[in-house]
Design an enzyme around this catalytic site. Structure first.
Site, short mmCIF file in Angstrom:
data_model
loop_
_atom_site.label_atom_id
_atom_site.label_comp_id
_atom_site.label_asym_id
_atom_site.label_seq_id
_atom_site.Cartn_x
_atom_site.Cartn_y
_atom_site.Cartn_z
N ASP A 1 39.15 38.25 1.39
CA ASP A 1 40.62 37.58 1.83
C ASP A 1 40.78 36.33 1.60
OD1 ASP A 1 41.13 40.25 2.05
OD2 ASP A 1 41.53 40.13 4.25
N ASP B 1 36.31 47.01 15.77
CA ASP B 1 34.97 47.80 16.06
C ASP B 1 34.98 48.56 17.21
OD1 ASP B 1 35.19 45.37 17.68
OD2 ASP B 1 33.49 44.47 16.79
#
Length: 485
Positions: free
Chosen positions: A86, A235
């Site tokens: 990105d 996560d």
């Protein structure tokens, strides 16, 4: 009014004690588990694996990361290396050059570029799933270097038990001795993995993928609903959603994955802010489904709740610091128990000490980092409390990555306006609690060590933050004034 302040003080003390008991429980489990280590399974076949490398503006470490992934000891025809890039700087050009070189060597390399950072890391990971259909997905952040045998170890455990959805290794450190801050971080991370996560894994308690150095079963990711970006800790969010669906998680403490520790206090505070806010977001959305779950025992739910509350001691510490001088002035401290301060101080020290004893012969030398850990761990309480409050009120904020130095010395992160406000609050808190410690010399001397430690911690963190900000500004001005070639 005095009784209200006293009651609030006692409530904070009681909550700190409860959290400390949870930590002590994990310590006992970990010590009992030492005699029950299971044999290491052997990989019987080679399933297809995608190694996902999410990056954003990492020119200092991107080359190191790509070649570490390529060095994994695994059949190339069963392995896909996927760079989820990105970046908006030169990272993409550097990566493209080395990806071309690795393709010529026979590696299957995917350079996945997105037009925007929608969803940040979670969005990148989810987008990567659409470019690969392998059975397993290994994930490594830009600052981590997997050992060559990482996949054979983790996949063997996943093959052994089809109910396990994720297996991860224990974090190790590339630069633990760079400065006092990295030594303190290394000790804290060791305690988290060697004691807390190991105990959760051994006892079948809920635990979380720590964002890097792990392998996910594709079926588990899909069944749990995929990666979501509505928290800052994608996560932890996916880990709990998967476990509430019945999947198991496992830690392999003997398998270490070294990573780079932030060398700058401002960078460390940025990382802690993101973790504190994201964990609180997960707590708010997960605690109700956790307690409604019929799959989990009461013990699993209690320990899972304490796990999700891992950053809650910070606002408790701040409130206790704010109330202490007032209680001293009103002489209310004379009738208050201070045992909780002892418990909440001793239990972490026991955990830190045990984690070092279990993994290193030179553990007494490593324990010299404990004072720095106490200082930095306490001094970030205001920053983390603001992060928690931001999550509670539903304030949205950008996913700010932790800057990586790639071994370069010096601070690498300039302060924002929010950082400046936090520095002011930290400095004010240092003066205020220091005043409380002075008041305590006239009475209640038993609380002086606690207050003095807190005052020093806030003061050190505030001064170091100001120093780093000025350093970066001076460096930027010097660079701007240099003549261009």
């Amino acid at each position: 009014m005095s009784s209200l302040i006293t009651s609030l003080y006692l409530i904070c003390g009681a909550l700190l004690t409860v959290y400390s008991i949870g930590g002590f429980t994990l310590l006992i489990i970990r010590l009992l588990w030492r005699t029950k280590a299971a044999p290491t399974p052997i990989l019987t076949s080679y399933p297809t694996v995608t190694v996902q490398l999410p990056v954003y503006n990492e020119p200092a470490v991107i080359e190191r990361l790509l070649y570490a992934a390529a060095a994994l000891d695994y059949p190339r025809d069963r392995l896909v290396i996927q760079l989820l890039d990105d970046s908006t700087d030169e990272t993409s050009q550097i990566a493209a050059y080395h990806i071309r070189r690795l393709r010529k060597r026979g590696y299957t390399m995917q350079h996945v570029l997105r037009p925007n950072r929608h969803g940040y890391k979670a969005g990148a990971l989810q987008h990567g799933l659409t470019h690969s259909t392998t059975e397993y997905y290994a994930i490594f952040d830009a600052d981590f270097l997997p050992p060559t045998d990482f996949l054979t170890h983790t996949l063997a455990h996943l093959q052994q038990n089809p109910h396990v959805g994720m297996v991860e290794g224990r974090w190790d450190h590339l630069n633990p001795t760079d400065n006092a801050l990295t030594e303190a971080q290394a000790m804290a991370i060791d305690a988290h993995f060697v004691i807390e996560q190991s105990a959760r894994s051994a006892a079948g308690l809920l635990l979380n993928f720590n964002g890097t150095g792990g392998v996910w079963r594709a079926a588990c990711i899909q069944d749990a609903g995929g990666w979501r970006s509505d928290t800052l800790t994608e996560d932890l969010d996916l880990s709990y959603r998967a476990q509430l669906r019945g999947w198991q998680m496992a830690l392999l403490p003997q398998l270490t994955v070294p990573g780079e520790l932030p060398v700058s206090l401002l960078a460390f505070k940025r990382q802690q802010f993101r973790w504190a806010k994201g964990t609180t977001q997960c707590l708010l959305r997960t605690v109700a489904p956790l307690w409604r779950s019929k799959r989990l025992s009461v013990f699993q739910r209690v320990m899972g709740t304490l796990h999700l509350c891992q950053y809650m001691p910070y606002p408790l510490i701040v409130v206790i610091g704010l109330l202490s001088p007032v209680l001293i002035l009103t002489q209310a401290f004379r009738d208050l128990p201070l045992a909780f301060l002892t418990v909440s101080s001793i239990v972490p020290v026991l955990i830190y000490t045990t984690s070092q004893m279990l993994q290193a012969r030179n553990w007494p030398r490593r324990m010299l980092a404990l004072p720095a850990l106490v200082i930095f761990g306490t001094g970030v309480a205001i920053s983390n409390t603001i992060a928690i409050l931001s999550a509670v009120i539903g304030h949205t904020s950008e996913f700010q990555r932790t800057p990586k130095s790639g071994g370069q010395p010096g601070p690498i992160y300039d302060a924002t306006a929010q950082d400046a406000v936090i520095m002011l609050l930290e400095g004010s808190m240092a003066i205020y609690i220091g005043w409380g410690a002075w008041l305590a010399t006239q009475q209640n001397r038993a609380i002086i060590p606690y207050l003095l430690t807190s005052a020093i911690a806030y003061g050190v963190v505030a001064l170091q933050s100001v120093y780093e900000r000025l350093y970066v500004q001076r460096t930027a001005r010097k660079f701007a004034n240099e003549p261009r070639a």
